[in-house]
Scaffold this motif. Structure first.
Motif, mmCIF file in Angstrom:
data_model
loop_
_atom_site.group_PDB
_atom_site.id
_atom_site.type_symbol
_atom_site.label_atom_id
_atom_site.label_comp_id
_atom_site.label_asym_id
_atom_site.label_seq_id
_atom_site.Cartn_x
_atom_site.Cartn_y
_atom_site.Cartn_z
ATOM 1 N N ALA A 174 0.619 -1.592 0.193
ATOM 2 C CA ALA A 174 -0.012 -0.131 0.116
ATOM 3 C C ALA A 174 1.092 1.221 -0.245
ATOM 4 N N LEU A 177 -1.096 5.248 -0.550
ATOM 5 C CA LEU A 177 -2.009 4.866 -0.252
ATOM 6 C C LEU A 177 -2.847 6.661 0.105
ATOM 7 N N ASN A 178 -3.854 6.194 -0.717
ATOM 8 C CA ASN A 178 -4.541 7.653 -0.292
ATOM 9 C C ASN A 178 -3.693 9.531 -0.704
ATOM 10 N N HIS A 193 -2.024 -3.735 -2.994
ATOM 11 C CA HIS A 193 -1.723 -2.528 -3.581
ATOM 12 C C HIS A 193 -1.466 -1.516 -3.288
ATOM 13 N N ALA A 196 -3.076 2.133 -3.959
ATOM 14 C CA ALA A 196 -5.005 2.405 -3.515
ATOM 15 C C ALA A 196 -5.311 3.270 -2.684
ATOM 16 N N GLY A 197 -6.143 4.339 -4.325
ATOM 17 C CA GLY A 197 -6.777 5.452 -3.221
ATOM 18 C C GLY A 197 -6.029 6.693 -3.774
ATOM 19 N N LEU A 212 -3.470 -3.628 -9.175
ATOM 20 C CA LEU A 212 -4.303 -3.411 -8.969
ATOM 21 C C LEU A 212 -5.178 -2.978 -10.619
ATOM 22 N N THR A 214 -7.649 -1.995 -10.375
ATOM 23 C CA THR A 214 -8.660 -0.423 -10.528
ATOM 24 C C THR A 214 -7.442 0.667 -11.529
ATOM 25 N N TYR A 215 -6.210 0.287 -11.893
ATOM 26 C CA TYR A 215 -5.330 0.681 -12.832
ATOM 27 C C TYR A 215 -4.877 0.283 -14.721
ATOM 28 N N ASP A 255 -6.289 6.055 -9.284
ATOM 29 C CA ASP A 255 -6.584 4.216 -8.815
ATOM 30 C C ASP A 255 -7.692 5.033 -8.968
#
Lengths: 271, 295
Positions: A174, A177-178, A193, A196-197, A212, A214-215, A255
């Motif tokens: 991660a 992350l975000n 991950h 992520a976000g 992920l 979502t990429y 993401d």
């Protein structure tokens, strides 16, 4: 001239050492430094009880010893140089704005969390949430540079807003992350991950990444900003190869569950 | 005064304050950097008609550029800081952004700055992204070819425009030969450019005209073909052609050094007489006296 603080013996309980920042110590005499209050476990103690003090009036501070239970070294510092001859505890350099921290060993969790400027150089490895955001904060690191010669733990660059994190070894799960913006350069493998976000930031992966779903792939090209960043990292002593500067990177955008303006750039094998 | 084979007139070049910027253009190859830099500095001979003056300062090795690619440093001058900012945005946007493989960087590390990349970023239509490195912000603008990188801010300095040498020769060939030699000697001076084609102007001008609305007109006193028609001709016997070299610089020192080198080279290369243009000393704050440039 250097102010040297030598830990007399490993502390029995965590020591909160936020006053140990060069910009603050430079204005104090040797006696004043020895009388500085530190929190040791649930007690307040004088700095001189825990550290032997040598020198004074310097913005170049050296802290020596097994400092893994000493937290918050260099917190909020605004200038000077802090050298940690050993391994440092968590929260080292959090919120720092300028100056340089050099950790000759490992550093604990939350190093450089929410820092705004300056540079942290870790010759060993870093723990979790390197340059990260504290709970309740939207943004983590907001400027400056963190360079790690070893590995970095999970969630490096969580909430990253601006600045550069470079890790020569592995980066834990991660990463980014975000993250809101800023750049993470991973010379070693990147954990699961990654990104992520993530909203707008960049993760540069030299040794691949497990992405992920979502990429989405965009193209393979030479991002023109990378030679500047990699040149800077090389100047600062990071192991940047010519192939990495001249190389082609596949851009993965994501993401997708967030703004989707972030990117993970994965170095392709030379043709 | 005599210098080598030439007579040097005891006069001075009168120059003006102009604001200048250094633009570093890099590209995948020197040829593409050259294409971009030539477009960037094209049609920029005189503020009278071009709103700015520009030229290529020098080629840069890959080791000298921010992104490690071959590049070119160009200088661009305008009469004030606002005008310079506008010209930079227009010209970089139309000539460097559009040119394959290029990137564009500020070449002056000074306090005064104007926003260039920070304006051109809007071409990205919302897809642009910024990166901050060592205190400098760069804009990544997606383009059909890939991505254009440009620095947000460019440093500007109050420089000097209108340093000049006027070279008088026996005929067109000898005047041109002397002027070419002068320009070749001046080009290595860092911080100075000669904005006219090949560094040389054949049509030096005077302020005003007999025609209303014409703000500049031919400098009739130095036109050899008018020598017999005008009362105030400055063309001496034996002179058949006159050329001018205009110099703009990031300060007085580069202009003075360029003039010194050019004066010496022209005097060695067939110039009969070398003089300089001024307006009596009342308009421009910078006066470069030729006698101070003669060794």
């Amino acid at each position: 001239m250097t102010l040297t603080l030598t830990l007399r013996e490993p502390p029995a309980a965590p020591v909160l050492a936020e006053p140990l920042r060069p910009d603050r110590l430079a204005a104090l005499s040797g006696g004043e430094i020895e009388r500085l209050a530190l929190r040791h476990g649930n007690r307040e103690v004088a700095l001189g009880d825990l550290f032997a003090v040598s020198g004074a009036g310097a913005r170049d501070v050296r802290v020596v010893g097994d400092l893994r239970r000493v937290t918050g070294l260099g917190t909020g510092m605004t200038g000077g140089r802090l050298t940690i001859a050993g391994s440092a505890g968590p929260h080292t350099g959090t919120g720092m704005r300028a100056g340089e921290i050099v950790v000759q060993g490992d550093v604990g969790d939350w190093a450089g969390a929410e820092m705004r400027g300056g540079r942290i150089v870790v010759h060993g490895s870093a723990g979790r949430r390197l340059g990260g955001a504290y709970a309740g904060s939207r943004a983590g690191m907001r400027g400056g540079e963190i360079l790690v010669d070893g590995d970095a733990g999970e969630e490096a660059g969580a909430g990253l807003r601006r600045g550069l994190i470079a890790v020569a070894g592995r980066v834990g799960a991660a990463a980014g992350l975000n993250a809101l913006a800023g750049t993470i350069v991973a010379f070693g493998p990147v954990g699961a991950h990654a990104g992520a976000g993530m909203r707008r930031a960049s993760i540069v992966a030299m040794a691949g990444a497990d992405l992920l779903p979502t990429y989405a792939p965009a193209c393979t090209y030479r991002p023109p900003f990378l030679p500047l960043f990699l040149g800077r990292l090389r100047e600062l002593g990071m192991p940047v190869a010519d192939d990495q500067i001249d190389g082609r990177y596949t851009r993965w955008s994501g993401d997708g569950v967030e703004l989707g303006r972030g990117e993970i750039l994965i170095l392709e094998e030379p043709l | 005064m005599r210098l080598h084979d030439a007579e040097v007139v005891d006069t001075f070049a009168e120059a003006f304050a102009m604001w200048g910027a250094r633009i570093v253009v890099t590209a995948q190859t020197p040829a593409w950097a050259d294409h971009a830099a030539r477009s960037l500095t094209g049609f920029a001979t005189s503020v009278i008609g071009c709103k700015c003056e520009a030229g290529i300062e020098r080629e840069l090795d890959a080791a000298e550029t921010p992104d490690g690619r071959p590049g070119i440093a160009a200088l661009l001058f305008a009469m004030d800081a606002d005008g310079l900012a506008k010209r930079l945005v227009e010209r970089v946007g139309q000539t460097v952004l559009t040119c394959p493989t290029t990137a564009c960087f500020n070449g002056l590390d000074v306090d005064d700055e104007v926003i260039v990349g920070g304006r051109l970023r809007y071409f990205g239509d919302g897809w642009q992204a910024s990166k901050v490195l060592a205190g400098r912000r760069y804009w990544r603008i997606p383009v059909m070819e890939g991505e254009f990188l440009i620095e947000e801010r460019f440093g500007i300095v109050e420089g000097v425009g209108g340093g000049n040498l006027i070279i008088l020769g026996e005929d067109e060939a000898s005047a041109l030969r002397a002027a070419e030699a002068a320009v070749a000697a001046m080009r290595p001076v860092e911080g100075a450019i000669m904005p006219f084609p090949g560094g040389i102007a054949r049509s030096g001008s005077k302020v005003g005209s007999r025609y209303k609305g014409q703000i500049a007109s031919t400098n009739h006193v130095l036109c050899p073909t008018l020598r017999a028609q005008v009362d105030d001709s400055d063309v001496p016997d034996g002179v058949g052609s006159v050329l001018e070299i205009v110099i703009d610089g990031l300060g007085t020192d580069p202009v003075r050094e360029a003039m010194r080198r050019g004066l010496d080279a022209a005097a060695r290369s067939g110039a009969l007489r070398i003089t300089a243009g001024n307006y009596g000393g009342n308009l421009g704050p910078h006066h470069f006296h030729l006698r101070e440039l003669v060794p």
